[in-house]
Design a protein around this motif. Sequence first.
Motif, PDB file in Angstrom:
ATOM      1  N   PHE A  65       9.230  -8.986 -16.559  1.00 24.36           N
ATOM      2  CA  PHE A  65       8.346  -9.040 -15.404  1.00 24.36           C
ATOM      3  C   PHE A  65       9.153  -8.763 -14.158  1.00 24.36           C
ATOM      4  CE2 PHE A  65       5.835 -11.387 -18.453  1.00 24.36           C
ATOM      5  CZ  PHE A  65       4.607 -10.797 -18.260  1.00 24.36           C
ATOM      6  N   LYS A  66       8.679  -7.786 -13.393  1.00 27.27           N
ATOM      7  CA  LYS A  66       9.403  -7.466 -12.168  1.00 27.27           C
ATOM      8  C   LYS A  66       8.945  -8.405 -11.071  1.00 27.27           C
ATOM      9  CE  LYS A  66      10.319  -2.662 -13.126  1.00 27.27           C
ATOM     10  NZ  LYS A  66       9.932  -1.283 -12.855  1.00 27.27           N
ATOM     11  N   THR A  67       9.870  -8.880 -10.336  1.00 28.05           N
ATOM     12  CA  THR A  67       9.523  -9.732  -9.212  1.00 28.05           C
ATOM     13  C   THR A  67      10.265  -9.232  -7.985  1.00 28.05           C
ATOM     14  OG1 THR A  67      11.287 -11.219  -9.868  1.00 28.05           O
ATOM     15  CG2 THR A  67       9.059 -11.852 -10.515  1.00 28.05           C
ATOM     16  N   VAL A  68       9.716  -9.541  -6.860  1.00 27.12           N
ATOM     17  CA  VAL A  68      10.402  -9.232  -5.608  1.00 27.12           C
ATOM     18  C   VAL A  68      10.754 -10.561  -4.977  1.00 27.12           C
ATOM     19  CG1 VAL A  68      10.225  -8.086  -3.380  1.00 27.12           C
ATOM     20  CG2 VAL A  68       9.031  -7.137  -5.348  1.00 27.12           C
ATOM     21  N   LYS A  69      12.037 -10.758  -4.717  1.00 24.06           N
ATOM     22  CA  LYS A  69      12.449 -12.030  -4.106  1.00 24.06           C
ATOM     23  C   LYS A  69      12.107 -12.016  -2.623  1.00 24.06           C
ATOM     24  CE  LYS A  69      16.200 -13.472  -7.099  1.00 24.06           C
ATOM     25  NZ  LYS A  69      17.636 -13.436  -7.312  1.00 24.06           N
ATOM     26  N   GLU A  70      11.571 -13.088  -2.152  1.00 24.76           N
ATOM     27  CA  GLU A  70      11.196 -13.229  -0.739  1.00 24.76           C
ATOM     28  C   GLU A  70      10.485 -11.980  -0.226  1.00 24.76           C
ATOM     29  OE1 GLU A  70      14.503 -14.506   1.576  1.00 24.76           O
ATOM     30  OE2 GLU A  70      14.297 -16.523   0.780  1.00 24.76           O
ATOM     31  N   PRO A  71       9.328 -11.686  -0.777  1.00 26.75           N
ATOM     32  CA  PRO A  71       8.691 -10.420  -0.404  1.00 26.75           C
ATOM     33  C   PRO A  71       7.978 -10.494   0.947  1.00 26.75           C
ATOM     34  CG  PRO A  71       7.317 -11.605  -1.938  1.00 26.75           C
ATOM     35  CD  PRO A  71       8.535 -12.451  -1.747  1.00 26.75           C
ATOM     36  N   ALA A  72       7.853  -9.340   1.548  1.00 28.52           N
ATOM     37  CA  ALA A  72       6.908  -9.154   2.646  1.00 28.52           C
ATOM     38  C   ALA A  72       5.790  -8.298   2.059  1.00 28.52           C
ATOM     39  CB  ALA A  72       7.576  -8.459   3.817  1.00 28.52           C
ATOM     40  N   TYR A  73       4.617  -8.301   2.703  1.00 24.26           N
ATOM     41  CA  TYR A  73       3.474  -7.575   2.152  1.00 24.26           C
ATOM     42  C   TYR A  73       3.157  -6.410   3.071  1.00 24.26           C
ATOM     43  CZ  TYR A  73       3.489 -12.026  -0.154  1.00 24.26           C
ATOM     44  OH  TYR A  73       3.905 -13.124  -0.841  1.00 24.26           O
ATOM     45  N   LEU A  74       3.112  -5.219   2.500  1.00 26.18           N
ATOM     46  CA  LEU A  74       3.041  -4.010   3.319  1.00 26.18           C
ATOM     47  C   LEU A  74       1.912  -3.098   2.856  1.00 26.18           C
ATOM     48  CD1 LEU A  74       4.531  -2.379   5.569  1.00 26.18           C
ATOM     49  CD2 LEU A  74       5.787  -1.248   3.746  1.00 26.18           C
ATOM     50  N   ARG A  75       1.181  -2.577   3.818  1.00 23.84           N
ATOM     51  CA  ARG A  75       0.120  -1.604   3.554  1.00 23.84           C
ATOM     52  C   ARG A  75       0.297  -0.502   4.591  1.00 23.84           C
ATOM     53  NH1 ARG A  75      -6.225  -3.386   3.019  1.00 23.84           N
ATOM     54  NH2 ARG A  75      -6.978  -1.482   2.042  1.00 23.84           N
ATOM     55  N   VAL A  76       0.248   0.748   4.157  1.00 24.86           N
ATOM     56  CA  VAL A  76       0.612   1.849   5.052  1.00 24.86           C
ATOM     57  C   VAL A  76      -0.537   2.845   5.148  1.00 24.86           C
ATOM     58  CG1 VAL A  76       2.311   3.652   5.502  1.00 24.86           C
ATOM     59  CG2 VAL A  76       3.005   1.585   4.312  1.00 24.86           C
ATOM     60  N   PHE A  77      -0.791   3.317   6.360  1.00 27.05           N
ATOM     61  CA  PHE A  77      -1.834   4.321   6.581  1.00 27.05           C
ATOM     62  C   PHE A  77      -1.259   5.529   7.294  1.00 27.05           C
ATOM     63  CE2 PHE A  77      -4.102   0.280   6.452  1.00 27.05           C
ATOM     64  CZ  PHE A  77      -5.067   0.571   5.498  1.00 27.05           C
ATOM     65  N   ASN A  78      -1.741   6.689   6.906  1.00 35.12           N
ATOM     66  CA  ASN A  78      -1.380   7.935   7.580  1.00 35.12           C
ATOM     67  C   ASN A  78      -2.533   8.291   8.512  1.00 35.12           C
ATOM     68  OD1 ASN A  78      -0.972  10.564   8.314  1.00 35.12           O
ATOM     69  ND2 ASN A  78      -0.874  11.384   6.228  1.00 35.12           N
ATOM     70  N   ASN A  79      -2.284   8.193   9.803  1.00 35.05           N
ATOM     71  CA  ASN A  79      -3.338   8.451  10.795  1.00 35.05           C
ATOM     72  C   ASN A  79      -3.273   9.858  11.378  1.00 35.05           C
ATOM     73  OD1 ASN A  79      -4.736   5.695  11.462  1.00 35.05           O
ATOM     74  ND2 ASN A  79      -2.584   5.262  11.184  1.00 35.05           N
ATOM     75  N   LEU A  80      -2.472  10.727  10.786  1.00 36.75           N
ATOM     76  CA  LEU A  80      -2.286  12.050  11.385  1.00 36.75           C
ATOM     77  C   LEU A  80      -3.434  12.972  10.984  1.00 36.75           C
ATOM     78  CD1 LEU A  80       1.513  12.498  10.704  1.00 36.75           C
ATOM     79  CD2 LEU A  80       0.412  11.698  12.776  1.00 36.75           C
ATOM     80  N   ARG A  81      -3.970  13.633  11.963  1.00 33.28           N
ATOM     81  CA  ARG A  81      -5.099  14.520  11.724  1.00 33.28           C
ATOM     82  C   ARG A  81      -4.915  15.690  12.669  1.00 33.28           C
ATOM     83  NH1 ARG A  81      -9.916  13.021   9.384  1.00 33.28           N
ATOM     84  NH2 ARG A  81      -9.286  10.858   9.451  1.00 33.28           N
ATOM     85  N   PHE A  82      -4.604  16.850  12.122  1.00 38.02           N
ATOM     86  CA  PHE A  82      -4.303  17.991  12.979  1.00 38.02           C
ATOM     87  C   PHE A  82      -5.381  19.048  12.857  1.00 38.02           C
ATOM     88  CE2 PHE A  82       0.136  16.654  11.731  1.00 38.02           C
ATOM     89  CZ  PHE A  82       0.340  15.934  12.887  1.00 38.02           C
ATOM     90  N   LYS A  83      -5.466  19.827  13.894  1.00 42.15           N
ATOM     91  CA  LYS A  83      -6.370  20.975  13.858  1.00 42.15           C
ATOM     92  C   LYS A  83      -5.532  22.196  13.515  1.00 42.15           C
ATOM     93  CE  LYS A  83      -9.531  23.474  16.829  1.00 42.15           C
ATOM     94  NZ  LYS A  83     -10.889  22.967  16.811  1.00 42.15           N
TER      95      LYS A  83
END
Lengths: 368, 414
Positions: free
Chosen positions: B34-52
């Motif tokens: 089982f993989k674990t992350v010690k002392e994790p932070a929780y991250l969610r990422v969005f790409n807001n780039l929208r070009f013409k």
Amino acid sequence: MSMKKMTIYGCFLVVTMLSCNKPDIRLDNPNDALRPAAEFARNNYAFSLLSAAIVKAGLEEELNKPGALTMWAPTDAAFNRIGIRSPADFDNYDTESLRQLVLNHVQPGKLMVESIPLGSVNNRYDNAAGNNSWLARIDITAVPTNPNRTIRAYVNGAQVGIDNRYNIPLSNGIFHEISEVLKYEDASVREWLEKKGHYKVLIAGLKHFGYWDMLTDDKQWTIMAPADSIFERQGMTVESVTELDTAVYGKRLFGAYIFPVRFFVSDLGLFKLKLFVGSGATVELGVYTPIMGDESFSNGITPIIGRFNGPGFFVNKTFPQESWDMVYTYAVSYPDYRSNWSRSNHLTRNGCIHHLDGVVLLPYQAHD
Amino acid sequence: MFPRCRTAGIQPQRYLRCMVIGIVLLSGCAKIDFKTVKEPAYLRVFNNLRFKVTIETQDQALSTLTMLINPVYDGDGLPVSAATVGDFLVTRPAYAPPYPSHIGNSLDKYNPEFPGKERVIAGPILNGFDLSSWAQVPSGKMRIAFYVRPKSEVPFFDLEARYRTAPLIDTTLDLLAGEVYTLHALEKDFDTKEKGVLLRQEIFHKLALADSLVYVNFYNMSARGFWQADRSRKPEDMNTLVKNTYWEDALGQGVRDEMNVYCSVYDDRVQRPTSLPSFTKLFLTHLLRNNESPAAAPYYSLPLLTGAMANTARSPFYQKFFLLAPGFDFRDDEQAGGVESNNQYAFFTCFSNGNGETSPGGNLNWGPMLPNLIVTTHSGIYNPRSFGTVNSIEIVNGSVHLITVQRVYAPPVY
């Protein structure tokens, strides 16, 4: 059951189970009977002319070698459109130029259509002839939210896989049908126009109005080129054009045929420029640029989408504010791109040349 | 041969059978790390780039990104691997749902958010909030780089080297253990095309929020100079789930840097759209454009008001939000915003699942559509039952985005 028998059975079972191995059964074994590129073309009626070209260019062995290549394969219909109807027609080509023609359609490495960047044009790849191929993949679905999306790929403006014949596996790469023979000439746009011999009026006009020297090698250009016969139908000849007084006639008379940027006709499926005119009215445009030296007028092309007859070429006043002022516009239409794009997308060293079916401005319309 | 068996009264046949079963069972064992992350932070990422994309801008940056956390570089300075890779990050859609639905709902690799379709160790349930849309990442200082990539199904590290030479954004972030973060890749300035990131430390899991209310906060992360720019330069493919050209102006041209936010709550059972008396054009907040500050905005509450009927506990309410520049008055709901109001008026509606169904009242004046802030689903004996959620509404240039976070609720009982 006796104890001894029991033990024997037990041991037998353990030994049997220990000797079990788990073979990795693959149900989707790759097809071993795939053909190499030249062999595939030879065995396919739709590509008999391509096959003949490969044989005549002496490339059969090279294209059958193991390795990884991508074959952009023009159909017989595509060859027919550039005047090649039987293998004998290749006799007019010398072996070296035929070799170049075939190698322009061969790209090292195996490229699936899905690997071409979506939503972009001018993706540069090198082909086996040492030239660049410009790949594009465009979502041309008119409504972005439409789940049945239409995504088309192009190589140098030629559509890939019109009848879904693309991503065909070969033993030495991958095979895609394309709608046109790729037209590349190692010449500048000026050399190309001069060499063809039937753009004399256009050349005379470009020279007379000072554009000819601007078409330098260090930039990329797009020329919309009406042939002499089209000019002459409107009464414009080399003599009449050179006699025009440039102080009286606007430069747009010939500047209209030049775009200071290179594009293939297929690229217009991506470029969507919305021009806002009047009260809330909009016009969709593919390309729209002020004419060099006569910037109060612009030339542009309406996009492919929604136009059955393909893009329309026009000249009007730059960014008309009052209404959509298609002044000085002639309905100049391209042939349907499915049946005949063979007269556009001529790629040269410094630009692209597209044939134009009409004259966009007559001298009186450029009279200032 | 089996003296002890015999004394214990076990039949040798049975002993042998047990042994065989034991061997068979044991041979089927596999050890799972089982993989674990010690002392994790929780991250969610969005790409807001929208070009013409026009013929002039065709060679400019594309809007699909690859995110590399703690990348490893080879001798030529090209990234060859990274501790965490978020590949195929396409421009975010309008809605970021409260559960990781992307992974099971598509056949392509394009990822509308990170983790999204990536296989990561997901966040836990934190103070009752379901963080399964967040990835666990090691806390502490990390280098994070975003590379522009072509939109194709070729993994980032297999792309031609030319795509891996220059990161669009390369920065260092410090994540604290146990904290919840949303990271935005966005355009900071519309004229200079400056790109950057905005790391927001979320606070919803630390607040005493009632589960009988709906909460919402607002951000305007638009690029500097977007609303002032000529509309021919603005992208037309807004994120609105319903592409309704008639109401394109409702937000597509951007809003001013300083706007007031109002909300009306409507009842979908009424034939003519009427809002609740106490929630009619109710002032919520003063919204300033900000793509620099990492601070979370305060939350405002809206009613849930479920009505318990036979086996249902459904809330019939939906929300409509209005953005008005200070000094700009409500005139009429039917007024379009955008250029006509000089970017001083915009609105959007949160109704149903945001797919453009019309309410019984036929409230045609939708503007951009987002899903209802109230999550309604089969839970326990109630089918359906409505739940209050915690939401962030983010305006990025001409687009509006909704992030919904929900609490854990009982599975359905059939």
